[in-house]
Design an enzyme around this catalytic site. Structure first.
Site, PDB file in Angstrom:
ATOM      1  NE  ARG A  46      32.904  46.969  46.495  1.00  0.00           N
ATOM      2  CZ  ARG A  46      32.438  48.032  45.831  1.00  0.00           C
ATOM      3  NH1 ARG A  46      32.921  48.362  44.636  1.00  0.00           N
ATOM      4  NH2 ARG A  46      31.499  48.768  46.352  1.00  0.00           N
ATOM      5  CE1 TYR A  98      42.209  22.339  46.442  1.00  0.00           C
ATOM      6  CE2 TYR A  98      40.751  23.914  45.382  1.00  0.00           C
ATOM      7  CZ  TYR A  98      41.243  23.318  46.526  1.00  0.00           C
ATOM      8  OH  TYR A  98      40.751  23.692  47.739  1.00  0.00           O
ATOM      9  CG  ASP A 170      46.370  26.480  40.494  1.00  0.00           C
ATOM     10  OD1 ASP A 170      47.272  26.804  41.294  1.00  0.00           O
ATOM     11  OD2 ASP A 170      45.236  26.140  40.865  1.00  0.00           O
ATOM     12  CE  LYS A 195      45.400  25.546  49.682  1.00  0.00           C
ATOM     13  NZ  LYS A 195      44.969  25.198  48.330  1.00  0.00           N
TER      14      LYS A 195
HETATM   15  C1  LIG Z   1      43.822  25.399  47.507  1.00  0.00           C
HETATM   16  C2  LIG Z   1      43.935  25.472  46.045  1.00  0.00           C
HETATM   17  C3  LIG Z   1      43.099  26.309  45.290  1.00  0.00           C
HETATM   18  C4  LIG Z   1      41.980  27.113  45.910  1.00  0.00           C
HETATM   19  O1  LIG Z   1      42.444  28.098  46.765  1.00  0.00           O
HETATM   20  P1  LIG Z   1      41.638  28.613  48.084  1.00  0.00           P
HETATM   21  O2  LIG Z   1      42.571  29.637  48.630  1.00  0.00           O
HETATM   22  O3  LIG Z   1      41.467  27.417  48.975  1.00  0.00           O
HETATM   23  O4  LIG Z   1      40.352  29.165  47.606  1.00  0.00           O
HETATM   24  C5  LIG Z   1      43.297  26.357  43.920  1.00  0.00           C
HETATM   25  N1  LIG Z   1      44.246  25.623  43.322  1.00  0.00           N
HETATM   26  C6  LIG Z   1      45.061  24.792  44.018  1.00  0.00           C
HETATM   27  C7  LIG Z   1      46.085  23.998  43.285  1.00  0.00           C
HETATM   28  C8  LIG Z   1      44.932  24.680  45.396  1.00  0.00           C
HETATM   29  O5  LIG Z   1      45.722  23.843  46.063  1.00  0.00           O
END
Ligand SMILES: *Cc1c(COP(=O)(O)O)cnc(C)c1O
Length: 378
Positions: A46, A98, A170, A195
């Protein structure tokens, strides 16, 4: 090392016992110790796992951070960051975040007593007005989803430093190939590695990279204590994905530009939203802080009706109708009924999110095939 070399080599060395070039998938929950607390840096999975460590070093390298902590998802990574704050603390975030970030802030952290202001981050006056004595965090998402607004990272982080406010960017939509917020002044960068970093739509993961030792200590404590960690197989797949990040991004951006230009000239298209078009309101800022303009393209139809947009989307064959983004395959989505369906229509329109808005995540297929797919759908 330049970026393309780092994507392959940053923090990576051949495995010691066998010389394996790729880090093995260390599928283990625990590690043998020579004596209590005498070990090779790993005691329980962990807390840490060598496959995860390899991924953390790689992402830190790409973002020019000292360290990185990986999580089971982008949302888990955000959750760990937000737990640094206490009741009474105030956070400023953009009003077209988001959807999952918005939900986490409003429905999990607000009830615990953290206050949020959601504002237009491209408007510096709005940011200054929103600041209170208790503002502790500026949460910057740029470019945003799905309106691809571009916030000025330099201006925002300079303002935050003057007031002793932490800044997190982000960076999911741009990836470090196109934008390195830490080099512009941000304290930390967050990714949904699901992504572009993973890049193949086959894992869920998150990461936070920073050179702020106090924040990293907090994150390591969260990793150990709440345990929203990625498994070794997912870390391996992400490592493998990142090795081609630069080539994938380069091709996806090339394709996105061709598609944005094609749509821009189309008589049935209303507005094309792409930071690379001179008509984009923050085109100059994007030019200044990004290496290139990304592979997300949004557009509206002249006939601004949900039904028309839905019909268009059911006619594409290569562009697959799906949420998410950043994979090698092209995706199409309808924010008004999918990701932003829960927002009342007047509120959506006020934010500029129309019924016919269509968002494309442009992949790395042949550009001509992608354009033909759109042509046939019209
Ligand atoms: C998809 C996304 C998230 C969240 O990520 P997950 O891996 O789906 O939990 C946060 N910020 C942005 C800009 C995203 O596109």
């Amino acid at each position: 090392m330049k970026f393309n070399t780092k994507a392959i080599h940053a923090g990576q060395k051949p495995e010691e016992t066998s010389g394996a070039v790729m880090p093995p998938i260390f599928q283990t929950s625990t590690y043998v110790q020579e004596a209590p607390n005498v070990n090779k840096g790993y005691d329980y999975a962990r807390v840490a796992n060598p496959t995860r460590t390899a991924l953390e070093k790689l992402i830190a390298g790409l973002e020019e951070a000292d360290q990185c902590a990986c999580f089971a998802s982008g949302c888990a990574a955000m959750d760990a960051v937000l737990k640094k704050f206490r009741p009474g603390d105030h956070v400023i975030a953009s009003n077209d975040l988001y959807g999952g970030s918005y939900r986490l802030f409003r429905e999990v952290f607000e009830p615990y007593g953290i206050a949020f202001s959601f504002i237009d981050m491209t408007d510096m006056d709005a940011v200054e007005t929103a600041r209170t004595q208790n503002t502790k965090l500026l949460w910057i998402e740029t470019p945003t989803n799905p309106l691809l607004k571009v916030a000025d990272i330099k201006q925002l982080t300079t303002f935050a430093k003057e007031h002793d406010i932490l800044t997190v960017v982000d960076n999911t939509f741009a990836s470090p190939y196109l934008q390195k917020p830490l080099t512009i002044g941000a304290d930390a960068v967050l990714h949904s590695t699901t992504k572009y970093l993973g890049g193949h739509s086959d894992i869920i993961g998150g990461a936070v990279a920073t050179s702020n030792t106090e924040l990293m200590e907090h994150l390591r404590f969260q990793v150990k204590t709440t345990g929203a960690v990625p498994g070794p197989m997912d870390c391996y797949l992400t490592l493998r994905g990142i090795k081609t990040l630069h080539i994938r991004m380069q091709r996806a951006v090339e394709n996105a530009k061709i598609i944005a230009e094609y749509l821009d000239k189309h008589e049935e298209v209303g507005e094309v939203i792409y930071p690379g078009l001179p008509s984009h309101p923050q085109h100059k800022i994007a030019e200044k802080q990004m290496e290139d303009f990304g592979a997300m393209v949004s557009f509206t139809l002249k006939d601004d009706a949900t039904e028309t947009a839905k019909e268009f989307m059911s006619n594409t064959r290569l562009f697959a109708l799906a949420e998410s983004l950043g994979g090698v395959e092209s995706l199409i989505n309808h924010p008004a009924s999918m990701t932003h369906g829960s927002i009342p229509r007047e509120v959506r329109y006020k934010a500029g999110l129309k019924d016919s808005l269509i968002r494309l995540s442009v992949g790395i297929e042949d550009a001509e095939d992608l354009v033909n797919d759109l042509k046939e759908a019209f």
